[in-house]
Write an enzyme that holds these catalytic residues in place. Structure first.
Site, mmCIF file in Angstrom:
data_model
loop_
_atom_site.group_PDB
_atom_site.id
_atom_site.type_symbol
_atom_site.label_atom_id
_atom_site.label_comp_id
_atom_site.label_asym_id
_atom_site.label_seq_id
_atom_site.Cartn_x
_atom_site.Cartn_y
_atom_site.Cartn_z
ATOM 1 N N GLY A 68 0.808 -1.213 0.000
ATOM 2 C CA GLY A 68 0.000 0.000 0.000
ATOM 3 C C GLY A 68 0.843 1.266 0.000
ATOM 4 O O GLY A 68 0.560 2.222 -0.728
ATOM 5 N N ALA A 89 -2.132 -6.583 -0.155
ATOM 6 C CA ALA A 89 -2.634 -7.937 0.109
ATOM 7 C C ALA A 89 -2.709 -8.303 1.598
ATOM 8 O O ALA A 89 -3.572 -9.073 2.002
ATOM 9 C CB ALA A 89 -1.767 -8.961 -0.625
ATOM 10 N N HIS A 90 -1.817 -7.761 2.409
ATOM 11 C CA HIS A 90 -1.779 -8.244 3.802
ATOM 12 C C HIS A 90 -2.947 -7.743 4.643
ATOM 13 O O HIS A 90 -3.150 -8.195 5.765
ATOM 14 C CB HIS A 90 -0.431 -7.927 4.470
ATOM 15 C CG HIS A 90 -0.226 -6.510 4.910
ATOM 16 N ND1 HIS A 90 -0.482 -6.111 6.194
ATOM 17 C CD2 HIS A 90 0.223 -5.415 4.263
ATOM 18 C CE1 HIS A 90 -0.188 -4.814 6.311
ATOM 19 N NE2 HIS A 90 0.243 -4.382 5.144
ATOM 20 N N THR A 136 12.812 -7.275 -10.102
ATOM 21 C CA THR A 136 12.378 -8.645 -10.364
ATOM 22 C C THR A 136 11.090 -8.952 -9.616
ATOM 23 O O THR A 136 10.968 -8.641 -8.433
ATOM 24 C CB THR A 136 13.491 -9.629 -9.938
ATOM 25 O OG1 THR A 136 14.660 -9.316 -10.693
ATOM 26 C CG2 THR A 136 13.083 -11.076 -10.186
ATOM 27 N N CYS A 176 1.310 2.940 13.232
ATOM 28 C CA CYS A 176 2.585 3.658 13.112
ATOM 29 C C CYS A 176 2.771 4.671 14.232
ATOM 30 O O CYS A 176 3.819 5.280 14.363
ATOM 31 C CB CYS A 176 2.642 4.400 11.775
ATOM 32 S SG CYS A 176 1.833 3.529 10.437
HETATM 33 C C1 LIG Z 1 -2.040 -0.394 5.769
HETATM 34 C C2 LIG Z 1 -2.374 0.803 4.978
HETATM 35 C C3 LIG Z 1 -1.451 1.356 4.066
HETATM 36 C C4 LIG Z 1 -0.058 0.814 3.910
HETATM 37 O O1 LIG Z 1 -0.035 -0.437 3.279
HETATM 38 P P1 LIG Z 1 1.280 -1.345 3.406
HETATM 39 O O2 LIG Z 1 1.019 -2.488 2.494
HETATM 40 O O3 LIG Z 1 1.365 -1.771 4.846
HETATM 41 O O4 LIG Z 1 2.443 -0.508 2.991
HETATM 42 C C5 LIG Z 1 -1.839 2.442 3.324
HETATM 43 N N1 LIG Z 1 -3.063 2.986 3.466
HETATM 44 C C6 LIG Z 1 -3.975 2.490 4.320
HETATM 45 C C7 LIG Z 1 -5.322 3.124 4.409
HETATM 46 C C8 LIG Z 1 -3.656 1.381 5.117
HETATM 47 O O5 LIG Z 1 -4.559 0.911 5.980
#
Ligand SMILES: *Cc1c(COP(=O)(O)O)cnc(C)c1O
Length: 386
Positions: free
Chosen positions: A71, A203-204, A240, A328
């Site tokens: 993200g 994805a997570h 890659t 965070c």
């Molecule tokens: C978790 C999150 C992100 C960051 O995504 P990552 O894959 O952890 O870098 C960005 N925006 C929102 C709204 C999120 O909840």
């Protein structure tokens, strides 16, 4: 002690079926998809079929899927990439973002202002955290490089009227990006319908692996690449391919899209139960974000006379994994800008709590935290927490 995980907005465990799908791609089909030989072509075939599958799930024939590391990288590529390209192509040097964005948007926009000479303006939201549409209409002009508004908010759960925002931007021919990282986990997004130009997902947040996501981009939109090098991802993102992660991402999305409706209904019932009980049983507390138009798995509050970090640690010791605002922000003793943007005062904003649920959450988990939370809040308020 039984530990109860109630922080699904931070991350989710990887679905076993996703893990199984990924395993062969670590050592069996291990080739570099950019290699011209058999091993490379086998891997490339899998990457492209994952890409098609993802594209189909978003109903996005006019779009391309750019794989990223998640993200944050998708948000960086969208904001910095679109801003730099718009300035080069048509001299636009202004960026509009909402005042409740994730840090990946916020800090990228601030960097563009401080180090690249762009001008950012923050878009107002109402007390529920929804974008002030009229204000957007009023200040949007042709000097704007792009508009970015979060779809489903990670801190306060509020869902924004994305179709309306997209329509307003397009009336003036301005690119619209949405951070759909949270929304995507719960809503089956149809790009034909929302018509965003750029959309970030990860994805997570929906039982896929960490370190993989995508920026879904309308083909007509120009971006300046942020990671330069090889020709991967249509020259928009060198490096890659992480084949196991890409395959796992597609599988997680497929599983998610088949179970979303029932799961959202189940989660929203738990959410409503938790919200009404907390508001009933704890004095001097408020729900943050929209009361109904919010992510189905998301409950967030502020408590007066409470330090959010202290609350988080105390609940952790009692066996509950929750968050104070955003993952965070741990160890950072300043109030969340998102909460301040809703008009919540500094003191109250310090006492924030976010509880988010997922597939493993049961009604019993909710009852347990409902038993514990009022006692913990009372103790902390009366200085007996330590
Ligand atoms: C978790 C999150 C992100 C960051 O995504 P990552 O894959 O952890 O870098 C960005 N925006 C929102 C709204 C999120 O909840």
């Amino acid at each position: 002690m039984d530990r109860i995980y109630l922080d699904y907005a931070a991350t989710t465990p990887v679905d076993k079926r996703v893990i199984e799908t990924m395993v062969p791609f670590f050592d069996g089909v291990f080739g570099n998809p950019s290699s011209a030989h058999y091993f490379g072509q086998m891997a490339e075939g899998e990457v492209e079929s994952a890409r098609n599958q993802i594209s189909n799930l978003f109903h996005s024939p006019g779009y391309e899927v750019i794989f990223t590391s998640g993200g944050s990288e998708s948000d960086n590529l969208a904001i910095r990439g679109a801003a730099l390209a718009a300035r080069k192509n048509r001299g636009a040097d202004r960026i509009l973002i909402s005042s409740v964005e994730h840090e990946a948007i916020n800090k990228t926009a601030h960097q563009l202002q401080n180090e690249y000479g762009f001008k950012i303006d923050k878009l107002r939201v109402d007390n529920n955290g929804q974008l002030d549409i009229h204000y957007l209409e009023e200040i949007l002009d042709e000097k704007t490089a792009l508009v970015s508004v979060i779809y489903g908010n990670n801190e306060i759960g509020t869902i924004n009227p994305i179709v309306e925002i997209s329509t307003i931007c397009h009336k003036k021919g301005i690119i619209f990006h949405t951070d759909a990282v949270q929304a995507e986990a719960h809503i089956n997004i149809d790009l034909q319908q929302i018509d965003a130009d750029l959309l970030s997902i990860s994805a997570h947040k929906f039982y896929g692996p960490k370190g993989i996501g995508a920026l879904i981009k309308k083909r007509s939109v120009d971006l300046t690449p942020q990671i330069t090098g090889g020709k991967q991802e249509g020259d928009f993102r060198a490096g890659t391919h992480n084949v196991p992660n890409i395959v796992g991402f597609a599988k997680a999305l497929e599983i998610k899209s088949t179970r979303n409706n029932n799961e959202s209904l189940r989660l929203s019932k738990l959410r409503d139960l938790l919200i009404s009980e907390v508001l009933d049983s704890i004095p001097d507390c408020q729900l943050t974000g929209h009361p109904t138009n919010r992510l189905p798995n998301h409950a967030s509050f502020v408590f007066s006379g409470i330090d959010g970090n202290e609350l988080l640690i105390t609940l952790d010791m009692a066996g509950f994994a929750v968050s104070s605002g955003s993952a965070c922000k741990v160890g950072n003793p300043t109030a969340s800008e998102v909460l301040l943007a809703l008009g919540i005062n500094q003191q109250l904003a310090m006492g924030s709590l976010r509880i988010t649920f997922g597939r493993m959450t049961t009604e019993e988990h909710i009852e347990k935290i409902l038993d514990t939370l009022p006692i913990v809040i009372d103790k902390l308020r009366h200085g007996k927490g330590k």
